[in-house]
Enzyme design. Structure first.
Site, short mmCIF file in Angstrom:
data_model
loop_
_atom_site.label_atom_id
_atom_site.label_comp_id
_atom_site.label_asym_id
_atom_site.label_seq_id
_atom_site.Cartn_x
_atom_site.Cartn_y
_atom_site.Cartn_z
N ASP A 168 38.25 10.74 4.99
CA ASP A 168 36.40 10.67 4.31
C ASP A 168 35.56 11.02 5.66
OD1 ASP A 168 34.88 7.98 3.30
OD2 ASP A 168 34.83 7.53 5.34
N GLU A 221 36.60 15.05 1.79
CA GLU A 221 35.59 14.10 1.10
C GLU A 221 35.00 14.72 1.84
OE1 GLU A 221 32.49 10.55 0.92
OE2 GLU A 221 33.40 10.84 2.22
#
Length: 598
Positions: free
Chosen positions: A294, A337
């Site tokens: 993330d 991401e």
């Protein structure tokens, strides 16, 4: 433990030394706290009375052994700082943790569960030339017990609910939002306090292992979201752990993230060893098949801002971690991401890249959704928003994401994003999804997208499965199931995702008509995809196919079975003098398998 490797950020197995470890005579507890003046262990094993921990090695590590400690017991470290104040902390390397608002760590026997997934482990891959159709879920709101709406299904209960659903709907991988322990439900797990602790919301470590094992035995892989950039500020966690900024930056200018959490200080070897060990822990101990990392843009650039420059310490950390994880787990999937244009995210570290297998194509996602939000009368103006992705596509190895981030916080669900009224949203959504699945790149859809979810996702409520009682949503769900099935079965959709000869534009200059056509090749087959994204019927569209003898219909978005208007879609098209004549309904898409001339 290799202490030099720990300090220099080289370790991937620090959790085998630090934390709480069962021995034949009890449990040994160890923690790293160089700034502490004194540490005591408190827990169920000593009636929450202090047991002194003593310094070992260079004095920065603390240890004690308690004979009557057993698996399942709770404990904390009472850490006295140099100013004589004290704070009770959970174990940074603890393998289990209490449910919020409580914060004790829990002793776990990590050898108790025996996996039976050897066949899967030996055959799995990173799916570069295989189908990768990911269903993303938030474990607590996929479904909820009907008699306890504020409760959650356990990991083991979810196995019986989720696995049949994935198989019936054509998803071969599951991506789960963070399963590490976290205190605030609204953070969805992205602000962690227990990097080695599966959240107790849904059960124990063994319960999670059983779910993963069951998925593997049903040929379903599991990717877990992993957060190597920041952590929760809660006083009992990593923040100010030993009375000093041990894991975080000491200065707020770079130490506090945009979410108010603490940024990891990647220049410290101890922090790098901690994060690398956590990543390896999930892959090794839980047989997780991959990690979606993330907020990578916040690691690449200081505070995620290119204007502030590249954070070279964090970039070098990502390279070393990814390279090490791939050496330990060659088949593991490492996905970033990342919304930046930083070069080489998916290139091998030896070639100067960051070493990820996949990068989320946020540009494709934003451009495509913007296009479908637009009134059809203006789509000719934005025509090349849908051709732009192929201009940069081969710079990295991309995954096309329609994740939880796109269906919350006022952004509207995917179906809602389609332009127009309720009835017009469905044909556009069908055509949109056919465009997504034909486009090169692996696929990811958040739960509920497949039933045309109309309410934005809320982690406190289960998805609106009652939508399937309405014909429009039922037919849309049937369409998505068929699309997923075709994607898994036909190599043209996936085998050459990252090869230049796997994609060819056939027509990308129909600006006024909003027609697009391209070919995908793989597995000795060629698939032709044709799209009409206008709200007008396009009569006698002529597609040049010089070497094609026949087109056989694979899927039509206008098929009445899926909510369209065509009761008898034409199954075969025969080109005449190298030209295939087609009638394209408004907001429609069609896939064909091409037979070449002898």
């Amino acid at each position: 433990m290799d202490f030099y490797g720990f300090y220099t950020g080289k370790l991937f197995d620090a959790y085998q030394f630090l934390g709480a470890h069962l021995t034949p005579t009890g449990v040994t507890f160890r923690t790293f706290a160089p700034g502490a003046s004194r540490i005591a262990l408190i827990g169920e094993c000593n009636d929450w009375q202090e047991t002194e921990m003593h310094q070992i090695h260079d004095g920065h590590f603390w240890e004690c052994h308690i004979e009557n400690a057993t698996a399942g017991m709770m404990y904390k470290y009472r850490i006295y700082s140099r100013d004589s104040g004290c704070t009770d902390h959970c174990d940074p390397y603890g393998f289990g943790m209490e449910l919020r608002p409580n914060a004790a760590s829990i002793i776990r026997d990590m050898d108790a569960y025996k996996f039976e997934d050897k066949k899967w482990i030996q055959s799995r891959s990173d799916c570069k030339d295989k189908p990768l159709n990911i269903y993303e879920i938030h474990m607590g709101s996929f479904r909820k017990p009907s008699d306890e709406p504020d409760a959650w299904y356990t990991y083991t209960e979810m196995a019986d609910i989720l696995i049949p659903y994935l198989k019936e709907n054509g998803y071969n991988y599951l991506e789960v939002m963070p399963l590490n322990e976290y205190p605030c439900d609204e953070s969805w797990g992205y602000q962690s306090t227990g990097f080695f602790s599966p959240t107790s919301r849904y059960g124990t470590a063994d319960d999670l292992k059983a779910l993963i094992d069951a998925c593997h035995q049903n040929e379903i892989g599991i990717i877990m979201d992993f957060v190597p950039v920041h952590f929760a500020v809660d006083h009992y966690g990593l923040s100010n752990y030993d009375g000093t900024a041990l894991y975080e930056y000491p200065h707020n200018a770079v130490g506090v993230s945009e979410w108010g959490s603490c940024n990891f200080m990647h220049s410290r070897g101890e922090v790098r060893s901690f994060l690398q060990s956590a990543a390896n822990y999930w892959l090794s101990e839980y047989h997780i098949d991959g990690l979606r990392m993330d907020a990578i843009s916040r690691a690449i650039y200081w505070q995620g801002d290119p204007g502030r420059g590249v954070n070279m310490n964090a970039v070098e950390f990502l390279k070393y971690m990814n390279q090490g994880l791939k050496m330990l787990h060659p088949a593991a999937i490492l996905a970033a991401e990342d919304s930046t244009s930083y070069p080489g995210v998916t290139k091998d570290v030896s070639q100067g890249g960051l070493g990820f297998d996949y990068k989320w194509d946020m540009g494709w996602m934003n451009d495509t959704l913007d296009y479908f939000r637009t009134d059809p009368q203006y789509r000719s103006r934005d025509y090349h928003k849908l051709t732009f992705s192929m201009m940069y596509y081969y710079d990295d190895q991309f995954l096309l994401p329609l994740s939880h981030d796109e269906v919350v916080h006022g952004k509207a669900t995917i179906l809602q994003k389609m332009n127009g009224d309720y009835d017009n949203k469905f044909p556009q959504a069908r055509a949109f999804y056919m465009y997504m699945y034909a486009h090169p790149g692996k696929k990811l859809n958040f739960m509920g997208n497949e039933i045309g979810h109309f309410r934005e996702w809320d982690e406190k409520r289960e998805q609106d499965w009652n939508l399937l009682e309405y014909p429009a949503h039922q037919k849309f769900h049937q369409f998505m199931t068929q699309l997923n099935s075709l994607y898994l079965k036909h190599p043209a959709f996936y085998e050459k995702d990252y090869a230049a000869d796997g994609f060819q534009w056939l027509d990308c200059h129909q600006e006024q008509a909003c027609i697009y056509a391209f070919a995908r090749t793989g597995g000795q087959e060629q698939m032709i995809a044709v799209f009409n994204f206008s709200n007008e019927q396009q009569e006698d569209y002529q597609l040049k196919l010089t070497d094609t003898a026949k087109l056989t219909l694979l899927l039509s978005s206008d098929d009445v079975r899926y909510g369209g208007c065509d009761e008898n879609p034409q199954q075969d098209l025969i080109p005449e003098d190298g030209v295939c004549h087609m009638n394209l309904p408004p907001f429609s898409a069609a896939f064909y398998i091409a037979a070449t001339k002898d």
